[in-house]
Design an enzyme around this catalytic site. Structure first.
Site, PDB file in Angstrom:
ATOM      1  N   CYS A   1      12.396 -10.390   8.991  1.00 49.99           N
ATOM      2  CA  CYS A   1      11.932  -9.083   9.475  1.00 49.99           C
ATOM      3  C   CYS A   1      10.487  -9.177   9.945  1.00 49.99           C
ATOM      4  O   CYS A   1       9.552  -9.155   9.133  1.00 49.99           O
ATOM      5  CB  CYS A   1      12.068  -8.048   8.363  1.00 49.99           C
TER       6      CYS A   1
ATOM      7  N   CYS B   1       8.231  -6.174   9.074  1.00 52.97           N
ATOM      8  CA  CYS B   1       7.862  -6.067   7.648  1.00 52.97           C
ATOM      9  C   CYS B   1       6.760  -7.077   7.311  1.00 52.97           C
ATOM     10  O   CYS B   1       5.845  -6.775   6.557  1.00 52.97           O
ATOM     11  CB  CYS B   1       9.045  -6.365   6.741  1.00 52.97           C
ATOM     12  N   ASP B   2       6.878  -8.294   7.827  1.00 50.56           N
ATOM     13  CA  ASP B   2       6.058  -9.397   7.317  1.00 50.56           C
ATOM     14  C   ASP B   2       5.082 -10.012   8.317  1.00 50.56           C
ATOM     15  O   ASP B   2       4.240 -10.815   7.923  1.00 50.56           O
ATOM     16  CB  ASP B   2       6.987 -10.522   6.789  1.00 50.56           C
TER      17      ASP B   2
END
Ligand code: NAP
Length: 317
Positions: A136, A139-140
């Site tokens: 992701c 997200c990261d």
């Protein structure tokens, strides 16, 4: 304490298809709940940018997902954070049992559970998951500012998310097993024009290596020459497709060879009263636009199904 509640329609999965279905069912004045295990918006909520949803030339996935959610809630859709364990049939009821122990009974159920990322299955992937291995970008990605980043895959998701990651990484290497991309041409062109992106063709990842705390490098193998090489990286993002989350119904639904749920053009599955929409069902295209179209059809078809049950009961009386 666990609860058992009754609805006209229970929707499992709160991505674009599920939220759109929920909007239409709620707008038809039926009692409806959407159960989502992560965050309303589903996959779209963790997609960087969306530029192919009509009416929005440019919008973040998170913003589009939030708009779907608030629009559906405005018409009365209830949304609950629940992970569904199983769906089964009890006479005319469709019963949704959650990991929490809560039970939601519906006259109809709409499955819009999308899919989960496919793993590479190479040494180091599990060990370094969350320590430089991610599925992701949104997200990261920000954790890897000014680091060299690798992305695996050649489809729309890999190439688009690689572009998103160039906001953070000093360099983004797209590692693809062939010498041409599967991604749409417009997405490819943008990637080829991006000076921070580099393509590693005909190559697979053999192992993900690290120092115990963090990923440090990859062992790569060129499929044409058989040669192996090392690539120093700070993070690797895997986008090699996804598997449909299609295993919840106890009675067993008809599926295709890839485990996608088979439906007709009314989104009816092989089990009466259970409908499917979006990425979890077998179809040619997996875009937000057709998930939303599927959701609309599933909602209307579910409404007609419930009306037919009500008619049957009225004639029995
Ligand atoms: P995908 O289209 O199935 O592409 C998967 C990619 O990973 C392919 O390039 C494939 O290589 C590669 N791959 C598969 N298994 C591999 C393995 N074991 N090792 C190395 N590489 C492997 O999946 P996706 O990109 O996640 O997209 C899924 C669906 O969502 C598609 O229908 C896509 O159009 C849609 N989507 C659309 C957008 C958009 O329009 N903006 C964005 C994201 C996703 P090969 O090419 O050699 O098979």
């Amino acid at each position: 304490m666990t609860t058992e509640k009754e609805y006209d329609v229970v929707i499992v999965g709160g991505g674009p298809g599920g939220l759109c279905a929920g909007m239409y069912v709620a707008r038809a004045r039926r009692k409806v709940i959407c159960l989502e295990k992560f965050t309303p918006g589903g996959q779209i909520a963790v997609t960087g940018e969306v530029e192919d949803y009509p009416g929005f030339e440019h919008i973040t996935g998170a913003d589009l997902g939030a708009r779907f959610e608030s629009h559906a809630k405005k018409f009365g859709l209830e949304i609950a954070l629940e992970e569904v364990a199983e769906i089964h049939c009890e006479r005319e009821d469709r019963v949704v049992r959650c990991e929490s122990g809560n039970v939601f009974r519906g006259k109809a159920v709409i499955i819009s559970t999308g899919g989960s990322p496919i793993k590479l299955g190479v040494p180091g992937e599990v060990e370094y998951s969350g320590k430089g291995v991610s599925y992701c970008a949104i997200c990261d990605g920000a954790f890897f500012r000014d680091k060299v980043i690798a992305v695996v895959g050649g489809g729309d998701a890999a190439v688009e998310e690689a572009g998103y990651l160039t906001k953070y990484g000093s360099r983004v290497h797209v590692i693809h097993r062939r010498d041409s991309l599967r991604a749409q041409k417009i997405i490819q062109q943008r990637a080829f024009d991006n000076p921070k992106m580099e393509f590693v063709w005909d190559t697979v990842v053999e192992s993900i290596n690290g120092n115990g705390r963090q990923v440090t490098d990859l062992t790569l193998r060129n499929l044409k020459t058989g040669q192996t090489s090392k690539l120093d990286i700070g993070a690797i993002f895997v986008y090699i497709g996804f598997r449909p989350n299609s295993g919840l119904v106890r009675e067993g639904l008809r599926k295709d060879a890839g485990d996608y749920i088979l439906t007709n053009d009314r989104m009816e599955t092989s089990v009466p009263g259970i409908f499917a929409c979006g990425d979890v069902r077998a179809q040619l295209v997996r875009q937000v636009t057709n998930a939303v179209g599927d959701g609309t059809t599933a909602a209307v078809a579910a409404e007609k199904y419930i009306e037919s049950l009500e008619d049957r009961h009225a004639h029995r009386i």
